[in-house]
Write a protein that holds these residues in place. Structure first.
Motif, mmCIF file in Angstrom:
data_model
loop_
_atom_site.group_PDB
_atom_site.id
_atom_site.type_symbol
_atom_site.label_atom_id
_atom_site.label_comp_id
_atom_site.label_asym_id
_atom_site.label_seq_id
_atom_site.Cartn_x
_atom_site.Cartn_y
_atom_site.Cartn_z
ATOM 1 N N PHE A 81 0.852 -1.188 0.000
ATOM 2 C CA PHE A 81 0.000 0.000 0.000
ATOM 3 C C PHE A 81 0.888 1.238 0.000
ATOM 4 O O PHE A 81 1.818 1.359 0.789
ATOM 5 N N SER A 82 0.598 2.176 -0.907
ATOM 6 C CA SER A 82 1.370 3.406 -0.989
ATOM 7 C C SER A 82 0.469 4.535 -1.481
ATOM 8 O O SER A 82 -0.424 4.323 -2.301
ATOM 9 N N THR A 83 0.715 5.736 -0.943
ATOM 10 C CA THR A 83 -0.021 6.915 -1.405
ATOM 11 C C THR A 83 0.759 7.664 -2.485
ATOM 12 O O THR A 83 0.262 8.649 -3.031
ATOM 13 N N LYS A 84 1.975 7.201 -2.781
ATOM 14 C CA LYS A 84 2.802 7.857 -3.802
ATOM 15 C C LYS A 84 2.438 7.321 -5.185
ATOM 16 O O LYS A 84 2.099 6.135 -5.340
ATOM 17 N N ALA A 85 2.540 8.181 -6.185
ATOM 18 C CA ALA A 85 2.172 7.800 -7.547
ATOM 19 C C ALA A 85 3.007 6.628 -8.044
ATOM 20 O O ALA A 85 2.496 5.704 -8.687
ATOM 21 N N ASN A 86 4.294 6.632 -7.732
ATOM 22 C CA ASN A 86 5.191 5.561 -8.188
ATOM 23 C C ASN A 86 5.698 4.711 -7.019
ATOM 24 O O ASN A 86 6.735 4.055 -7.118
ATOM 25 N N GLY A 87 4.982 4.751 -5.887
ATOM 26 C CA GLY A 87 5.426 3.996 -4.717
ATOM 27 C C GLY A 87 5.211 2.505 -4.859
ATOM 28 O O GLY A 87 4.264 2.051 -5.508
ATOM 29 N N GLN A 88 6.146 1.749 -4.287
ATOM 30 C CA GLN A 88 6.065 0.294 -4.341
ATOM 31 C C GLN A 88 5.346 -0.285 -3.121
ATOM 32 O O GLN A 88 4.946 -1.445 -3.124
ATOM 33 N N GLY A 89 5.234 0.512 -2.065
ATOM 34 C CA GLY A 89 4.546 0.034 -0.871
ATOM 35 C C GLY A 89 5.346 -0.948 -0.048
ATOM 36 O O GLY A 89 4.771 -1.808 0.634
ATOM 37 N N ILE A 90 6.685 -0.843 -0.115
ATOM 38 C CA ILE A 90 7.514 -1.779 0.651
ATOM 39 C C ILE A 90 8.333 -1.080 1.735
ATOM 40 O O ILE A 90 8.890 -1.735 2.610
ATOM 41 N N GLY A 91 8.406 0.272 1.690
ATOM 42 C CA GLY A 91 9.209 1.002 2.677
ATOM 43 C C GLY A 91 8.700 0.798 4.089
ATOM 44 O O GLY A 91 9.471 0.459 4.996
ATOM 45 N N LEU A 92 7.387 1.000 4.292
ATOM 46 C CA LEU A 92 6.825 0.846 5.632
ATOM 47 C C LEU A 92 6.792 -0.615 6.070
ATOM 48 O O LEU A 92 6.851 -0.907 7.262
ATOM 49 N N ILE A 93 6.663 -1.535 5.077
ATOM 50 C CA ILE A 93 6.729 -2.965 5.423
ATOM 51 C C ILE A 93 8.113 -3.301 5.970
ATOM 52 O O ILE A 93 8.252 -4.016 6.973
ATOM 53 N N PHE A 94 9.158 -2.768 5.319
ATOM 54 C CA PHE A 94 10.530 -2.981 5.800
ATOM 55 C C PHE A 94 10.685 -2.411 7.208
ATOM 56 O O PHE A 94 11.235 -3.064 8.109
ATOM 57 N N ILE A 95 10.192 -1.174 7.426
ATOM 58 C CA ILE A 95 10.293 -0.544 8.742
ATOM 59 C C ILE A 95 9.557 -1.375 9.792
ATOM 60 O O ILE A 95 10.068 -1.618 10.887
ATOM 61 N N ARG A 96 8.359 -1.827 9.423
ATOM 62 C CA ARG A 96 7.565 -2.640 10.347
ATOM 63 C C ARG A 96 8.297 -3.918 10.744
ATOM 64 O O ARG A 96 8.371 -4.261 11.933
ATOM 65 N N GLU A 97 8.847 -4.629 9.755
ATOM 66 C CA GLU A 97 9.528 -5.892 10.034
ATOM 67 C C GLU A 97 10.737 -5.687 10.933
ATOM 68 O O GLU A 97 10.964 -6.438 11.880
ATOM 69 N N VAL A 98 11.535 -4.657 10.644
ATOM 70 C CA VAL A 98 12.751 -4.419 11.430
ATOM 71 C C VAL A 98 12.406 -4.014 12.861
ATOM 72 O O VAL A 98 12.995 -4.528 13.827
ATOM 73 N N LEU A 99 11.443 -3.114 13.030
ATOM 74 C CA LEU A 99 11.080 -2.661 14.377
ATOM 75 C C LEU A 99 10.487 -3.800 15.201
ATOM 76 O O LEU A 99 10.724 -3.894 16.410
ATOM 77 N N GLN A 100 9.716 -4.672 14.558
ATOM 78 C CA GLN A 100 9.173 -5.825 15.288
ATOM 79 C C GLN A 100 10.282 -6.784 15.690
ATOM 80 O O GLN A 100 10.233 -7.372 16.773
ATOM 81 N N LYS A 101 11.273 -6.947 14.843
ATOM 82 C CA LYS A 101 12.402 -7.807 15.195
ATOM 83 C C LYS A 101 13.197 -7.221 16.371
ATOM 84 O O LYS A 101 13.875 -7.945 17.095
ATOM 85 N N HIS A 102 13.100 -5.904 16.559
ATOM 86 C CA HIS A 102 13.773 -5.251 17.690
ATOM 87 C C HIS A 102 12.850 -5.107 18.904
ATOM 88 O O HIS A 102 13.228 -4.486 19.902
ATOM 89 N N ASN A 103 11.611 -5.667 18.826
ATOM 90 C CA ASN A 103 10.626 -5.587 19.919
ATOM 91 C C ASN A 103 10.310 -4.149 20.305
ATOM 92 O O ASN A 103 10.143 -3.822 21.486
ATOM 93 N N CYS A 104 10.207 -3.276 19.315
ATOM 94 C CA CYS A 104 9.878 -1.871 19.555
ATOM 95 C C CYS A 104 8.376 -1.642 19.386
ATOM 96 O O CYS A 104 7.729 -2.297 18.565
ATOM 97 N N GLN A 105 7.853 -0.716 20.155
ATOM 98 C CA GLN A 105 6.489 -0.224 19.924
ATOM 99 C C GLN A 105 6.596 0.996 19.018
ATOM 100 O O GLN A 105 7.493 1.824 19.191
ATOM 101 N N PHE A 106 5.683 1.125 18.074
ATOM 102 C CA PHE A 106 5.787 2.250 17.141
ATOM 103 C C PHE A 106 4.409 2.658 16.663
ATOM 104 O O PHE A 106 3.446 1.882 16.710
ATOM 105 N N SER A 107 4.313 3.891 16.193
ATOM 106 C CA SER A 107 3.055 4.400 15.640
ATOM 107 C C SER A 107 3.364 5.541 14.683
ATOM 108 O O SER A 107 4.373 6.251 14.841
ATOM 109 N N LEU A 108 2.494 5.709 13.685
ATOM 110 C CA LEU A 108 2.621 6.791 12.708
ATOM 111 C C LEU A 108 1.254 7.446 12.595
ATOM 112 O O LEU A 108 0.275 6.794 12.220
ATOM 113 N N LYS A 109 1.193 8.731 12.943
ATOM 114 C CA LYS A 109 -0.108 9.389 13.030
ATOM 115 C C LYS A 109 0.034 10.898 12.869
ATOM 116 O O LYS A 109 1.039 11.482 13.274
ATOM 117 N N THR A 110 -0.986 11.516 12.253
ATOM 118 C CA THR A 110 -1.070 12.970 12.205
ATOM 119 C C THR A 110 -1.937 13.434 13.369
ATOM 120 O O THR A 110 -3.079 12.996 13.515
#
Length: 435
Positions: A392-421
């Motif tokens: 999922f991406s809101t960018k015209a040419n986005g692949q939708g893998i950047g946040l998936i990568f971030i999610r996977e790495v942060l979960q592997k580090h047992n971090c809590q995270f959130s992205l919100k306006t």
């Protein structure tokens, strides 16, 4: 107690009256009349004893039983009075008290077991009172809300708690279930129902975490698709680029058809870009396990700022640091986490476009936290719930893998995270480290 007291008072008055009468008869009348009065006195005493044994004492015992019921003292028993009808009532009463005691004990055991079961349940449980304030909550729900103790929740309404999950719970109609995906990538199945206690309906919520199950299913699905696509695309592009290279070399040796060579060169570059494109997808499923080492969080932030500063400067975007005086030390894989920071800053810069500010803040109390804030266009609520979905991406040419990568790495580090306006218009990516 009052009946027995009244009986003794009346008995005393009657005996005193008969005693006075006996005194006057003895001194002012005949011996025969005296014995008649004495016999009457004896009969009165006998009658009072019998009356007490058969009427007053049973009524007193029954009164004691009513007091025991009123005080809910089910462990005490009534004594037999030696009167058949009264003893029958006493026997029934004692059996009833024994049954009530057993039922109360059984109910307490059931309630205790239910409390233990709710506390040990992996499902979150929230019970509301008649004012829709939190009356009871279990450990699982505290974990879902990142709360340390029950006391921080009890007596509060759901909309008084600063958590995305409670805000979503408040929107669920009674007797309905909904699956909720939050801005911290967690997914929950939430059920709103009620039960009757003392004639009143109490609302409660059951919250089941589906995060790991959904992530595993998603990863299994996109791993298979990506590998299949990568295999086919790479095989195809390898064959095409090899053929195009051969043609380009042949035409150049012939010193003719330069226009055709240019077309072939563009086609070869396009094939390489296609191969790189699909390789980026494949890299998502090959994230290595983190090699944790003690790292200075502030130093990592400074290094990432320097790396991204040139890109941001070209867009007139300023990176501002608000770091703690003493740098928090955290267990991280330096290479993986640095890539996460670069991705987040890059996303923030793209959200701003031109002319803005990215603020990076670290804290060490009450928790170790990294917060990256941008002045970009913001994220609407619908997009917020889909941010960490695969592709999922809101960018015209986005692949939708950047946040998936971030999610996977942060979960592997047992971090809590959130992205919100937030209501102030600023978008914040918060990462909380477990110490």
């Amino acid at each position: 107690m009052r009946l027995r007291g009244a009986f003794w008072i009346l008995s005393a008055l009657l005996l005193i009256t008969l005693g006075i009468l006996t005194y006057f008869v003895f001194y002012n009348s005949s011996t025969k009349l005296f014995f008649i009065v004495e016999g009457l006195l004896l009969l009165t005493v006998i009658y009072l004893i019998i009356f007490y044994q058969r009427i007053v004492k049973p009524l007193h015992i029954i009164g004691n039983g009513m007091e025991l019921l009123r005080e809910q003292d089910f462990s005490s028993r009534l004594a037999y009075v030696g009167q058949a009808e009264a003893d029958r009532i006493v026997d029934i009463f004692n059996k009833m008290m024994e049954q009530l005691k057993d039922e109360r004990l059984h109910l307490r055991e059931q309630n205790h077991f239910l409390d233990l079961l709710i506390d040990a349940s992996p499902m979150g449980v929230v019970i509301l009172d008649l004012d829709r304030k939190i009356q009871s909550v279990n450990l699982a729900m505290c974990r879902f809300l990142y709360i340390d103790s029950y006391e921080q929740l009890l007596g509060k309404k759901l909309d008084e708690i600063d958590a995305s999950l409670t805000s979503e719970l408040n929107k669920i109609p009674l007797y309905e279930s909904q699956t909720i995906r939050l801005n911290d990538a967690n997914i929950y199945k939430c059920t709103h129902s009620s039960f009757v206690d003392q004639g009143f309906h109490h609302s409660f919520f059951l919250v089941e975490s589906l995060t790991q199950e959904v992530f595993k299913a998603e990863k299994k699905a996109y791993e298979k698709v990506i590998r299949m696509i990568a295999h086919e695309v790479n095989n195809t592009t390898a064959g095409i680029t090899s053929t195009l290279d051969t043609l380009t070399t042949t035409f150049r040796e012939m010193n003719e058809m330069e226009d055709v060579c240019d077309v072939l060169r563009v086609s070869i570059e396009r094939c390489y870009r296609m191969s790189d494109f699909i390789t980026n997808f494949a890299d998502v499923v090959r994230i290595p396990e983190p090699q944790l080492q003690q790292q200075s969080l502030n130093e990592m932030v400074v290094d990432s700022k320097r790396f991204m500063e040139t890109i941001c400067h070209s867009r007139n975007i300023r990176i501002k640091l608000e770091l703690t005086a003493a740098s928090p030390t955290v267990n991280l894989d330096h290479a993986l986490f640095e890539q996460v920071l670069v991705n987040i800053i890059k996303n923030s810069a793209e959200a701003i476009g031109q002319d803005g500010t990215i603020s990076i803040r670290t804290t060490d109390s009450p928790v170790v936290m990294l917060e990256i804030t941008d002045t970009g266009t913001g994220i609407d609520s619908e997009t917020e719930m889909r941010l960490f979905s695969p592709f999922f991406s809101t960018k015209a040419n986005g692949q939708g893998i950047g946040l998936i990568f971030i999610r996977e790495v942060l979960q592997k580090h047992n971090c809590q995270f959130s992205l919100k306006t937030y209501p102030d218009g600023l978008t914040r990516f918060r990462i909380i480290f477990k110490t």
